[in-house]
Design an enzyme around this catalytic site. Structure first.
Site, PDB file in Angstrom:
ATOM      1  N   ASP A  94      40.071  39.900  37.443  1.00 49.44           N
ATOM      2  CA  ASP A  94      41.021  38.804  37.251  1.00 49.44           C
ATOM      3  C   ASP A  94      40.547  37.640  38.096  1.00 49.44           C
ATOM      4  OD1 ASP A  94      43.137  37.037  37.273  1.00 49.44           O
ATOM      5  OD2 ASP A  94      44.617  38.467  38.010  1.00 49.44           O
ATOM      6  N   GLU A 127      40.961  33.629  38.422  1.00 50.36           N
ATOM      7  CA  GLU A 127      41.806  32.531  37.982  1.00 50.36           C
ATOM      8  C   GLU A 127      41.990  31.529  39.121  1.00 50.36           C
ATOM      9  OE1 GLU A 127      46.221  33.644  38.010  1.00 50.36           O
ATOM     10  OE2 GLU A 127      45.288  35.580  37.477  1.00 50.36           O
ATOM     11  N   ASP A 148      50.804  43.960  31.390  1.00 51.87           N
ATOM     12  CA  ASP A 148      50.130  44.077  32.688  1.00 51.87           C
ATOM     13  C   ASP A 148      51.184  43.945  33.771  1.00 51.87           C
ATOM     14  OD1 ASP A 148      49.875  41.005  33.748  1.00 51.87           O
ATOM     15  OD2 ASP A 148      49.542  41.077  31.583  1.00 51.87           O
TER      16      ASP A 148
END
Length: 278
Positions: free
Chosen positions: A166, A168, A77
């Protein structure tokens, strides 16, 4: 008691007030069209998939995943942090899929997105895009739209993977972006529902078990539909968040060759192609 304005004054007030009212009505629409320049308090170029993890969770440098018969496909990534990527070098090392950061919040698009997204495709990789979520900025649906409109969509061409949320640790403040556990679950659901409505695909969720427990209360309701991308820099993926019996992707290191972030797909290359095809 104050005197009422004269008739002539009232006629003057009307054309002044109408434009002001129209301006107020227009503000919410323009507020959704933010940009990085509008957010000097943010540093999206320093935020990538897993960038917040070393500050919060144990990291084993140069982690090597324990061999398993299923997790056989290597991937990477990338974000603007890597700049122009040497995709041929990664292909030569056996990397067969890539995810590229497309957006953050509703104010940033990766300036290297085109080189990274098209470059991985051109060497033969299956690729997809991911969105770095900032749930304190705007709604989940708003950020899903921003992501899709700037490269995060999906097409059934056999080489495009579903988009990734994503979610986080907050790089700008409180760990859970100032949200309660139920509010965070609602925000994630809002993003996922909009992504599914516009692309027909269930987005992948990237997270860590520690963050998921802390900020969603270990909510188990997404595991039946949304593939899990677990982040843990160690030789095993460790315990998974509630609701998932297995992971689909595992980010096992941030210090791999050519580019730092390396991942395993939990399946064969044939199964990876099946995920791309939906």
């Amino acid at each position: 008691m104050p005197a009422l304005p004269s008739a002539s004054a009232r006629t003057v007030l009307v054309p002044v007030l109408v434009p002001l009212f129209a301006l107020v009505i227009a503000l919410p629409a323009t507020a959704t069209a933010a940009s990085a320049a509008d957010r000097p308090d943010r540093h999206p170029e320093r935020d990538w998939m897993g960038s917040t993890i070393p500050l919060h969770e144990p990291v084993i440098p140069d982690a090597v995943p324990s061999p398993t018969p299923t997790a056989s496909v290597e991937g990477v990534d990338v974000s603007s942090h890597q700049g122009n990527v040497n995709w041929s070098a990664l292909w030569a090392r056996g990397v067969r899929f890539a995810y590229v950061k497309a957006t953050e919040g509703n104010f940033y698009r990766n300036p290297y997105f085109t080189q990274q997204y098209n470059g991985s495709y051109n060497v033969g990789m299956i690729r997809g895009a991911y969105h770095f979520a900032t749930p304190d900025d705007s709604s989940g649906a708003n950020q899903a739209n921003y992501f899709i409109d700037r490269g995060g969509g999906w097409s059934k061409d056999g080489k495009t993977l579903p988009g990734v949320l994503d979610i986080e640790y907050n790089p700008y403040g409180s760990t859970c972006y100032g949200k309660s556990k139920s509010a965070m679950v609602a925000w994630i659901r809002d993003f996922l529902n909009r992504y599914k409505a516009r692309t027909s695909r269930d987005a992948v969720i990237y997270t860590t078990t520690g963050w998921w427990k802390q900020c969603t209360g270990n909510y188990s309701g997404f595991g039946s539909k949304n593939p899990l991308w677990i982040a843990r820099y160690a030789s095993t993926p460790g315990p998974l968040p509630a609701g998932w019996a297995y992971y689909t992707f595992w980010q096992y290191t941030s210090s791999g060759p050519v580019v730092g972030d390396h991942n395993k797909f939990n399946g064969t290359y044939t199964r990876l192609k099946a995920l791309a095809n939906g």
